[in-house]
Design a protein around this motif. Structure first.
Motif, PDB file in Angstrom:
ATOM      1  N   GLY A   3       0.909  -1.413   0.117  1.00  0.00           N
ATOM      2  CA  GLY A   3      -0.271  -0.059   0.105  1.00  0.00           C
ATOM      3  C   GLY A   3       0.957   1.301  -0.137  1.00  0.00           C
ATOM      4  N   TYR A   4       2.208   0.872  -0.037  1.00  0.00           N
ATOM      5  CA  TYR A   4       3.104   2.278   0.287  1.00  0.00           C
ATOM      6  C   TYR A   4       3.556   2.441  -1.392  1.00  0.00           C
ATOM      7  CZ  TYR A   4       2.424   3.101   5.192  1.00  0.00           C
ATOM      8  OH  TYR A   4       1.731   3.349   6.195  1.00  0.00           O
ATOM      9  N   HIS A   5       4.558   3.357  -1.427  1.00  0.00           N
ATOM     10  CA  HIS A   5       5.299   3.799  -2.749  1.00  0.00           C
ATOM     11  C   HIS A   5       6.724   3.602  -2.190  1.00  0.00           C
ATOM     12  CE1 HIS A   5       1.289   4.679  -3.770  1.00  0.00           C
ATOM     13  NE2 HIS A   5       1.688   4.580  -5.240  1.00  0.00           N
ATOM     14  N   GLY A  30       4.747   7.339  10.955  1.00  0.00           N
ATOM     15  CA  GLY A  30       4.280   7.343   9.567  1.00  0.00           C
ATOM     16  C   GLY A  30       5.755   7.652   9.073  1.00  0.00           C
ATOM     17  N   SER A  31       5.772   7.680   7.734  1.00  0.00           N
ATOM     18  CA  SER A  31       6.713   7.521   6.905  1.00  0.00           C
ATOM     19  C   SER A  31       7.775   8.638   6.812  1.00  0.00           C
ATOM     20  CB  SER A  31       6.340   7.544   5.344  1.00  0.00           C
ATOM     21  OG  SER A  31       5.354   6.360   5.003  1.00  0.00           O
ATOM     22  N   LEU A  67      10.236   5.294  -2.857  1.00  0.00           N
ATOM     23  CA  LEU A  67      10.628   6.813  -3.484  1.00  0.00           C
ATOM     24  C   LEU A  67      12.132   7.056  -2.939  1.00  0.00           C
ATOM     25  CD1 LEU A  67      10.401   8.325  -0.573  1.00  0.00           C
ATOM     26  CD2 LEU A  67       7.814   8.486  -1.231  1.00  0.00           C
ATOM     27  N   PHE A 102      -0.821  10.100  -3.526  1.00  0.00           N
ATOM     28  CA  PHE A 102      -0.233   8.679  -4.029  1.00  0.00           C
ATOM     29  C   PHE A 102      -1.074   8.085  -4.863  1.00  0.00           C
ATOM     30  CE2 PHE A 102       2.991   9.611  -0.799  1.00  0.00           C
ATOM     31  CZ  PHE A 102       4.100   9.297  -1.101  1.00  0.00           C
ATOM     32  N   THR A 147      -2.554  12.899   2.105  1.00  0.00           N
ATOM     33  CA  THR A 147      -1.484  12.438   1.208  1.00  0.00           C
ATOM     34  C   THR A 147      -1.705  11.111   0.531  1.00  0.00           C
ATOM     35  OG1 THR A 147       0.187  13.061   3.141  1.00  0.00           O
ATOM     36  CG2 THR A 147       0.855  11.107   1.643  1.00  0.00           C
ATOM     37  N   GLY A 148      -2.808  10.279   1.170  1.00  0.00           N
ATOM     38  CA  GLY A 148      -2.904   8.896   0.652  1.00  0.00           C
ATOM     39  C   GLY A 148      -3.517   9.109  -0.960  1.00  0.00           C
ATOM     40  N   ARG A 175       9.899   3.870   1.934  1.00  0.00           N
ATOM     41  CA  ARG A 175       8.912   4.707   2.008  1.00  0.00           C
ATOM     42  C   ARG A 175       9.155   6.178   2.211  1.00  0.00           C
ATOM     43  NH1 ARG A 175       7.424   2.695   7.120  1.00  0.00           N
ATOM     44  NH2 ARG A 175       5.982   4.028   8.115  1.00  0.00           N
TER      45      ARG A 175
HETATM   46  O1  C5P Z   1       3.268   6.708   6.303  1.00  0.00           O
HETATM   47  P1  C5P Z   1       2.120   7.805   6.233  1.00  0.00           P
HETATM   48  O2  C5P Z   1       0.924   7.353   7.341  1.00  0.00           O
HETATM   49  O3  C5P Z   1       2.584   9.047   6.646  1.00  0.00           O
HETATM   50  O4  C5P Z   1       1.252   7.770   4.920  1.00  0.00           O
HETATM   51  C1  C5P Z   1       0.149   8.253   4.652  1.00  0.00           C
HETATM   52  C2  C5P Z   1      -0.263   7.591   3.422  1.00  0.00           C
HETATM   53  O5  C5P Z   1       0.646   7.959   2.126  1.00  0.00           O
HETATM   54  C3  C5P Z   1      -0.029   6.256   3.271  1.00  0.00           C
HETATM   55  O6  C5P Z   1      -1.423   5.606   3.902  1.00  0.00           O
HETATM   56  C4  C5P Z   1      -0.159   5.661   1.837  1.00  0.00           C
HETATM   57  O7  C5P Z   1      -1.332   5.553   1.358  1.00  0.00           O
HETATM   58  C5  C5P Z   1       0.742   6.899   1.368  1.00  0.00           C
HETATM   59  N1  C5P Z   1       2.079   6.648   1.342  1.00  0.00           N
HETATM   60  C6  C5P Z   1       2.514   5.841   0.245  1.00  0.00           C
HETATM   61  N2  C5P Z   1       3.977   5.714   0.197  1.00  0.00           N
HETATM   62  C7  C5P Z   1       4.899   6.650   0.813  1.00  0.00           C
HETATM   63  C8  C5P Z   1       4.314   7.063   1.659  1.00  0.00           C
HETATM   64  C9  C5P Z   1       3.059   7.333   2.050  1.00  0.00           C
HETATM   65  O8  C5P Z   1       1.843   5.391  -0.731  1.00  0.00           O
HETATM   66  N3  C5P Z   1       6.132   6.263   0.641  1.00  0.00           N
END
Ligand code: C5P
Length: 277
Positions: free
Chosen positions: A26-28, A136-137, A30, A183, A179-180, A153
């Protein structure tokens, strides 16, 4: 006497943010160049009876929020280090929320720094970074609080040198962006890695791959970038998932003139004049 502990929660910007791939969790994946400003929120903690108060210009934007990241950070710290962390938190919210400059992540990182000071935990203790990672990321980068290349991430960090006072102007058009969904709206095209070299050269050669998807959600971002580009910055770009954009300048007086011009053109927009740290 009980002592109040204060930590600044500096605004974060992404000098470049390259999205490389969708992951299966579910993350990316980067690559990003994190940098921090001299200004931001401020957090105070007084050990004793538990309370949580938000003050400052953006307090109202958070008033309906039941579980602030500061309190989640405190719970994470208590669990990781096996200590009680009751006390009165006062958060001075100077940064707009949901705006790509790390506000909530910076606040959570400040809470961890405060509790680390109070409980004699080293700032570079891996357990502190593990707590940050779970919040959080961007929280590990905010805990480090200095320029860094972020991968994974965004939580795997390679520190870069300090950027020593580069004048920066932040502008937000008053639109909150989650944010979600940004992305999710990324087109899936890998446009390549961040180049090697000096940090600001890497930034200049880089991109924010979230800008195009963010503009489909908040078209005002395009107007912010256009206005900033017209002020002759060395670089103007969106930060994080938006909608805040930043511009870097060679000198403070150029930044001051640009800020005056933006405020005159768009009196309703939020501006912050600061420097990179
Ligand atoms: O990690 P965090 O809770 O801050 O991320 C919020 C949302 O942003 C995640 O649920 C995801 O949908 C997206 N995200 C992502 N890839 C990342 C960081 C965040 O897809 N590297």
């Amino acid at each position: 006497m009980t002592q109040t502990i204060t930590e600044r929660a500096p605004a974060k910007i992404n000098l470049a943010l390259h999205v490389r791939a969708r992951r299966t969790d579910g993350y990316h994946a980067l690559e990003t160049l994190f940098a921090f400003l001299e200004d931001g929120d401020e957090l105070h903690f007084t050990p004793g009876a538990a309370s949580f108060t938000i003050e400052g210009p953006f307090a109202a934007a958070l008033s309906g929020e039941g579980d602030n990241l500061v309190l989640r950070a405190a719970r994470g710290f208590a669990a990781a280090f096996g200590v009680a962390v009751d006390g009165a938190w006062v958060l001075e919210k100077n940064l707009p929320v949901a705006s790509g400059i790390g506000g909530g992540s910076a606040d959570a990182a400040a809470a961890l720094r405060i509790l680390a000071r109070r409980h004699d935990v080293a700032r570079d203790d891996p357990r502190l970074f593990a707590v940050a990672d779970a919040l959080g990321s961007d929280v590990p980068a905010c805990l480090l609080g200095e320029p860094a290349l972020g991968t994974g991430r965004g939580e795997q960090l390679d520190p870069l040198g300090r950027l020593g006072g580069v004048p920066v102007l932040l502008v937000n058009p008053g639109v909150a962006v989650s944010t979600g969904p940004v992305f999710k709206a990324w087109d899936g095209v890998d446009r390549g890695a961040i180049v090697k070299g000096a940090t600001l050269d890497r930034a200049l050669a880089g991109r924010n791959d979230l800008e195009a998807p963010a503009r489909t959600i908040a078209p005002a971002i395009g107007a912010v970038i256009d206005l900033l580009r017209a002020t002759a910055p060395t670089l103007a770009r969106m930060s994080g998932s938006g909608a805040t954009c930043f511009a870097l300048y060679a000198r403070d007086d150029q930044r001051a003139a640009a800020a005056d011009w933006v405020r005159a053109a768009q009196p309703g927009w939020w501006c912050l004049e600061s420097r990179l740290s």
